[in-house]
Scaffold this active site. Structure first.
Site, PDB file in Angstrom:
ATOM      1  N   ARG A   1      49.594  32.937  49.872  1.00  0.00           N
ATOM      2  CA  ARG A   1      50.683  33.311  50.794  1.00  0.00           C
ATOM      3  C   ARG A   1      51.591  34.371  50.153  1.00  0.00           C
ATOM      4  O   ARG A   1      52.820  34.308  50.263  1.00  0.00           O
ATOM      5  CB  ARG A   1      51.533  32.097  51.180  1.00  0.00           C
ATOM      6  CG  ARG A   1      50.810  31.014  51.918  1.00  0.00           C
ATOM      7  CD  ARG A   1      50.368  31.454  53.313  1.00  0.00           C
ATOM      8  NE  ARG A   1      49.910  30.332  54.084  1.00  0.00           N
ATOM      9  CZ  ARG A   1      48.666  29.853  54.035  1.00  0.00           C
ATOM     10  NH1 ARG A   1      47.763  30.420  53.271  1.00  0.00           N
ATOM     11  NH2 ARG A   1      48.333  28.813  54.785  1.00  0.00           N
TER      12      ARG A   1
ATOM     13  N   SER B   1      53.557  26.105  58.919  1.00  0.00           N
ATOM     14  CA  SER B   1      54.076  25.462  57.696  1.00  0.00           C
ATOM     15  C   SER B   1      55.387  26.122  57.303  1.00  0.00           C
ATOM     16  O   SER B   1      55.448  27.341  57.148  1.00  0.00           O
ATOM     17  CB  SER B   1      53.096  25.642  56.529  1.00  0.00           C
ATOM     18  OG  SER B   1      51.848  25.097  56.837  1.00  0.00           O
TER      19      SER B   1
ATOM     20  N   GLU C   1      58.011  29.084  53.065  1.00  0.00           N
ATOM     21  CA  GLU C   1      56.986  30.085  53.383  1.00  0.00           C
ATOM     22  C   GLU C   1      57.501  31.060  54.439  1.00  0.00           C
ATOM     23  O   GLU C   1      57.200  32.246  54.436  1.00  0.00           O
ATOM     24  CB  GLU C   1      55.721  29.375  53.907  1.00  0.00           C
ATOM     25  CG  GLU C   1      54.547  30.309  54.072  1.00  0.00           C
ATOM     26  CD  GLU C   1      53.568  29.842  55.137  1.00  0.00           C
ATOM     27  OE1 GLU C   1      53.738  30.248  56.304  1.00  0.00           O
ATOM     28  OE2 GLU C   1      52.632  29.111  54.796  1.00  0.00           O
TER      29      GLU C   1
HETATM   30  P1  FAD Z   1      56.142  37.975  62.073  1.00  0.00           P
HETATM   31  O1  FAD Z   1      56.626  36.577  62.153  1.00  0.00           O
HETATM   32  O2  FAD Z   1      56.507  38.886  63.172  1.00  0.00           O
HETATM   33  O3  FAD Z   1      56.629  38.600  60.690  1.00  0.00           O
HETATM   34  C1  FAD Z   1      56.550  37.859  59.495  1.00  0.00           C
HETATM   35  C2  FAD Z   1      57.077  38.719  58.347  1.00  0.00           C
HETATM   36  O4  FAD Z   1      56.177  39.795  58.111  1.00  0.00           O
HETATM   37  C3  FAD Z   1      58.425  39.364  58.668  1.00  0.00           C
HETATM   38  O5  FAD Z   1      59.191  39.425  57.503  1.00  0.00           O
HETATM   39  C4  FAD Z   1      58.056  40.738  59.148  1.00  0.00           C
HETATM   40  O6  FAD Z   1      59.071  41.704  58.959  1.00  0.00           O
HETATM   41  C5  FAD Z   1      56.828  41.046  58.316  1.00  0.00           C
HETATM   42  N1  FAD Z   1      55.889  41.904  59.023  1.00  0.00           N
HETATM   43  C6  FAD Z   1      55.225  41.614  60.170  1.00  0.00           C
HETATM   44  N2  FAD Z   1      54.452  42.647  60.530  1.00  0.00           N
HETATM   45  C7  FAD Z   1      54.637  43.601  59.600  1.00  0.00           C
HETATM   46  C8  FAD Z   1      54.120  44.915  59.439  1.00  0.00           C
HETATM   47  N3  FAD Z   1      53.274  45.461  60.310  1.00  0.00           N
HETATM   48  N4  FAD Z   1      54.542  45.632  58.364  1.00  0.00           N
HETATM   49  C9  FAD Z   1      55.415  45.108  57.471  1.00  0.00           C
HETATM   50  N5  FAD Z   1      55.932  43.878  57.578  1.00  0.00           N
HETATM   51  C10 FAD Z   1      55.550  43.135  58.640  1.00  0.00           C
HETATM   52  N6  FAD Z   1      49.844  31.214  58.597  1.00  0.00           N
HETATM   53  C11 FAD Z   1      48.776  31.050  57.777  1.00  0.00           C
HETATM   54  O7  FAD Z   1      48.641  31.781  56.789  1.00  0.00           O
HETATM   55  N7  FAD Z   1      47.846  30.079  58.013  1.00  0.00           N
HETATM   56  C12 FAD Z   1      47.918  29.249  59.073  1.00  0.00           C
HETATM   57  O8  FAD Z   1      47.061  28.403  59.253  1.00  0.00           O
HETATM   58  C13 FAD Z   1      49.014  29.399  59.962  1.00  0.00           C
HETATM   59  N8  FAD Z   1      49.140  28.587  61.039  1.00  0.00           N
HETATM   60  C14 FAD Z   1      50.196  28.741  61.874  1.00  0.00           C
HETATM   61  C15 FAD Z   1      50.299  27.886  62.987  1.00  0.00           C
HETATM   62  C16 FAD Z   1      51.366  28.024  63.871  1.00  0.00           C
HETATM   63  C17 FAD Z   1      51.442  27.111  65.064  1.00  0.00           C
HETATM   64  C18 FAD Z   1      52.345  29.030  63.657  1.00  0.00           C
HETATM   65  C19 FAD Z   1      53.479  29.193  64.623  1.00  0.00           C
HETATM   66  C20 FAD Z   1      52.260  29.859  62.551  1.00  0.00           C
HETATM   67  C21 FAD Z   1      51.194  29.719  61.641  1.00  0.00           C
HETATM   68  N9  FAD Z   1      51.074  30.541  60.506  1.00  0.00           N
HETATM   69  C22 FAD Z   1      49.980  30.413  59.689  1.00  0.00           C
HETATM   70  C23 FAD Z   1      52.118  31.525  60.185  1.00  0.00           C
HETATM   71  C24 FAD Z   1      51.953  32.885  60.921  1.00  0.00           C
HETATM   72  O9  FAD Z   1      51.091  32.768  62.015  1.00  0.00           O
HETATM   73  C25 FAD Z   1      51.435  33.969  59.990  1.00  0.00           C
HETATM   74  O10 FAD Z   1      52.306  34.147  58.898  1.00  0.00           O
HETATM   75  C26 FAD Z   1      51.270  35.305  60.710  1.00  0.00           C
HETATM   76  O11 FAD Z   1      50.572  36.206  59.889  1.00  0.00           O
HETATM   77  C27 FAD Z   1      52.599  35.933  61.116  1.00  0.00           C
HETATM   78  O12 FAD Z   1      52.315  37.050  61.931  1.00  0.00           O
HETATM   79  P2  FAD Z   1      53.424  37.684  62.869  1.00  0.00           P
HETATM   80  O13 FAD Z   1      52.874  38.938  63.426  1.00  0.00           O
HETATM   81  O14 FAD Z   1      53.884  36.687  63.867  1.00  0.00           O
HETATM   82  O15 FAD Z   1      54.572  37.989  61.817  1.00  0.00           O
HETATM   83  N1  EPU Z   2      49.697  15.502  54.612  1.00  0.00           N
HETATM   84  C1  EPU Z   2      50.399  14.317  54.730  1.00  0.00           C
HETATM   85  N2  EPU Z   2      51.322  14.231  55.747  1.00  0.00           N
HETATM   86  C2  EPU Z   2      51.549  15.232  56.618  1.00  0.00           C
HETATM   87  C3  EPU Z   2      50.828  16.432  56.488  1.00  0.00           C
HETATM   88  C4  EPU Z   2      49.894  16.545  55.470  1.00  0.00           C
HETATM   89  O1  EPU Z   2      50.223  13.393  53.966  1.00  0.00           O
HETATM   90  O2  EPU Z   2      52.393  15.059  57.504  1.00  0.00           O
HETATM   91  C5  EPU Z   2      48.703  15.616  53.513  1.00  0.00           C
HETATM   92  C6  EPU Z   2      47.372  14.906  53.793  1.00  0.00           C
HETATM   93  O3  EPU Z   2      46.920  14.387  52.559  1.00  0.00           O
HETATM   94  C7  EPU Z   2      46.466  16.039  54.217  1.00  0.00           C
HETATM   95  C8  EPU Z   2      46.989  17.182  53.356  1.00  0.00           C
HETATM   96  O4  EPU Z   2      48.403  16.975  53.294  1.00  0.00           O
HETATM   97  O5  EPU Z   2      45.121  15.784  53.958  1.00  0.00           O
HETATM   98  C9  EPU Z   2      46.700  18.575  53.882  1.00  0.00           C
HETATM   99  O6  EPU Z   2      47.166  18.693  55.207  1.00  0.00           O
HETATM  100  P1  EPU Z   2      46.586  19.816  56.179  1.00  0.00           P
HETATM  101  O7  EPU Z   2      45.091  19.825  56.138  1.00  0.00           O
HETATM  102  O8  EPU Z   2      47.240  19.656  57.502  1.00  0.00           O
HETATM  103  O9  EPU Z   2      47.004  21.188  55.502  1.00  0.00           O
HETATM  104  P2  EPU Z   2      48.347  21.649  54.810  1.00  0.00           P
HETATM  105  O10 EPU Z   2      48.135  21.718  53.343  1.00  0.00           O
HETATM  106  O11 EPU Z   2      49.505  20.857  55.290  1.00  0.00           O
HETATM  107  C10 EPU Z   2      47.695  24.164  54.793  1.00  0.00           C
HETATM  108  C11 EPU Z   2      48.327  25.458  55.198  1.00  0.00           C
HETATM  109  C12 EPU Z   2      48.158  25.675  56.692  1.00  0.00           C
HETATM  110  C13 EPU Z   2      46.681  25.713  57.022  1.00  0.00           C
HETATM  111  C14 EPU Z   2      46.046  24.381  56.601  1.00  0.00           C
HETATM  112  C15 EPU Z   2      44.538  24.379  56.777  1.00  0.00           C
HETATM  113  C16 EPU Z   2      50.075  25.925  53.629  1.00  0.00           C
HETATM  114  C17 EPU Z   2      51.542  25.980  53.378  1.00  0.00           C
HETATM  115  N3  EPU Z   2      49.712  25.481  54.822  1.00  0.00           N
HETATM  116  O12 EPU Z   2      48.451  23.128  55.414  1.00  0.00           O
HETATM  117  O13 EPU Z   2      48.732  26.928  57.020  1.00  0.00           O
HETATM  118  O14 EPU Z   2      46.465  25.924  58.403  1.00  0.00           O
HETATM  119  O15 EPU Z   2      46.327  24.155  55.196  1.00  0.00           O
HETATM  120  O16 EPU Z   2      43.956  25.191  55.821  1.00  0.00           O
HETATM  121  O17 EPU Z   2      49.298  26.307  52.758  1.00  0.00           O
HETATM  122  C18 EPU Z   2      50.769  27.995  57.674  1.00  0.00           C
HETATM  123  O18 EPU Z   2      50.701  28.657  56.633  1.00  0.00           O
HETATM  124  O19 EPU Z   2      51.681  28.169  58.513  1.00  0.00           O
HETATM  125  C19 EPU Z   2      49.747  26.981  57.951  1.00  0.00           C
HETATM  126  C20 EPU Z   2      49.793  26.215  59.038  1.00  0.00           C
END
Ligand code: FAD
Ligand code: EPU
Length: 334
Positions: free
Chosen positions: A160, A234, A330
């Site tokens: 990240r 997250s 994050e």
């Molecule tokens: P924004 O929220 O619009 O911007 C985020 C930051 O990046 C801001 O500081 C912005 O200024 C900067 N930025 C955006 N675009 C640019 C650009 N073109 N140039 C320079 N800076 C820029 N993330 C994961 O990694 N894994 C996941 O599994 C994951 N699951 C998610 C699930 C949900 C339900 C939600 C709501 C979010 C999740 N995220 C996850 C977080 C998010 O989706 C990612 O971080 C995504 O890449 C953000 O994209 P955005 O376009 O919405 O960025």
């Molecule tokens: N867990 C708990 N309680 C909870 C949630 C999680 O005990 O309420 C524990 C469990 O042991 C579970 C483990 O955490 O097995 C991992 O949980 P999960 O698979 O949901 O993944 P995560 O580590 O919580 C990360 C990323 C997610 C990504 C998933 C799948 C980060 C900060 N988050 O979550 O990314 O989708 O793995 O790869 O690394 C995001 O960045 O926004 C995001 C959603």
């Protein structure tokens, strides 16, 4: 370009926080960048707004990235190189890859947001990170008033993390990204519940399509849909701690999960730590901690971003008190 004044950002962030941007512009052509550079205002780049917490009125200019287009710039028997404009929706790119049988990003299906944000924090899920397919990142540098292209290694990707989040924070606008996708994908199914889900789906033969579907099923079962409940995924990163500290903690908290990082450190799921502190399902007014995933802070209605920020501080504090582990946010805070 039409620069608007005092625009509500509520429809532009997945937390659904209602704050006003002082100035706001939709950018759909890179030709507009020099003109925007000449404006003296502080610049905020907005993609899908799925990784930001808005804590108050946004001073300066919010630039909503609408740069669109996907083109093939090179191909050989094994790979294809796609140049993707930064305002493309990430999941649309995943669907484009799947429909062309191209592998590499199928495990990243359904991550909200734009392509331009994918290198920003090296998005990751289910055992895959964007850095594995990113070849180059092109951006406009506000200070140099010029385009710059970074190779994969120059992006300094980490968990990240990237150079765009650190040294180049607020200095660049990522305009396009080149991804190298594979015609003969190596499938990643060992992470989490993917294999179980593929079995449940009755999949006989692996494909990028089947893996993406499995990932989508798992994600929708535990992560809240921002259209129904405001959130930014997250809220914290999973912390990495020394193996020694983990062993000591595990002697007290026997069920404490971990993933090896290297010989001397492990990653601990922040969701587990937060749940152990009693926060899972917490609700106060319109804000809370998701009942199925303690790592996700939520806005059930009209919670102010400043209160969600305060809640995140209380969570940080309680995890530090109980486990001696410092969580890191994050989400980007504006
Ligand atoms: P924004 O929220 O619009 O911007 C985020 C930051 O990046 C801001 O500081 C912005 O200024 C900067 N930025 C955006 N675009 C640019 C650009 N073109 N140039 C320079 N800076 C820029 N993330 C994961 O990694 N894994 C996941 O599994 C994951 N699951 C998610 C699930 C949900 C339900 C939600 C709501 C979010 C999740 N995220 C996850 C977080 C998010 O989706 C990612 O971080 C995504 O890449 C953000 O994209 P955005 O376009 O919405 O960025
Ligand atoms: N867990 C708990 N309680 C909870 C949630 C999680 O005990 O309420 C524990 C469990 O042991 C579970 C483990 O955490 O097995 C991992 O949980 P999960 O698979 O949901 O993944 P995560 O580590 O919580 C990360 C990323 C997610 C990504 C998933 C799948 C980060 C900060 N988050 O979550 O990314 O989708 O793995 O790869 O690394 C995001 O960045 O926004 C995001 C959603």
């Amino acid at each position: 370009m039409l620069i608007q004044q005092k625009i509500s950002l509520k429809p532009f962030n997945t937390f659904g926080i209602d704050v006003v941007a002082e100035h706001f512009v939709q950018l759909d052509n890179i030709a507009g960048l020099p003109e925007l550079t000449a404006l003296g205002w502080k610049k905020h780049i907005l993609g899908g707004g799925s990784n930001i917490l808005l804590t108050g009125p946004v001073r300066g200019l919010v630039i909503h990235n609408q740069l669109k287009g996907i083109s093939t710039i090179k191909e050989d028997v094994d790979y294809i190189w796609l140049n993707v404009q930064a305002g493309e929706i990430w999941h649309d790119l995943v669907l484009y890859a799947i429909s062309n049988g191209l592998g590499g990003i199928e495990n990243l299906a359904l991550i909200p947001g734009t392509v331009g944000a994918s290198p920003m924090q090296n998005i990751g899920a289910y055992g895959v990170e964007a850095k594995e397919t990113i070849e180059t990142v092109t951006c406009w540098n506000w200070e140099e008033k010029a385009f710059m292209t970074f190779s994969n290694s120059q992006c300094e990707f980490g968990y990240r993390d990237s150079i765009f989040k650190r040294q180049l924070k607020d200095k660049t606008f990522i305009t396009s990204v080149v991804y190298k996708l594979s015609r003969n994908p190596a499938y990643h199914t060992s992470y989490g519940a993917i294999n179980d889900e593929l079995e449940r789906m009755g999949v006989q033969e692996l494909s990028v399509n089947a893996i993406a579907k499995a990932v989508i099923n798992i994600r929708t079962s535990k992560l809240p849909d921002p259209k129904q409940i405001g959130n930014a995924g997250s809220f914290f990163k999973n912390p990495t701690i020394p193996l020694r500290q983990y062993t000591l903690l595990q002697s007290v908290y026997t069920g404490m999960p971990s993933y090896p990082v290297n010989e001397s450190t492990v990653k601990v799921p922040a969701g587990w730590l937060i749940e152990q502190c009693g926060w899972k399902g917490y609700k106060h007014g319109d804000m809370g901690v998701h009942a199925k995933q303690a790592l996700v802070l939520v806005n059930y209605g009209n919670a102010p971003g400043s209160e969600i920020w305060e809640l995140s501080g209380e969570i940080l504090h309680s995890v530090k008190e109980k486990f001696g582990i410092e969580l890191e946010r994050e989400v980007q805070v504006w």
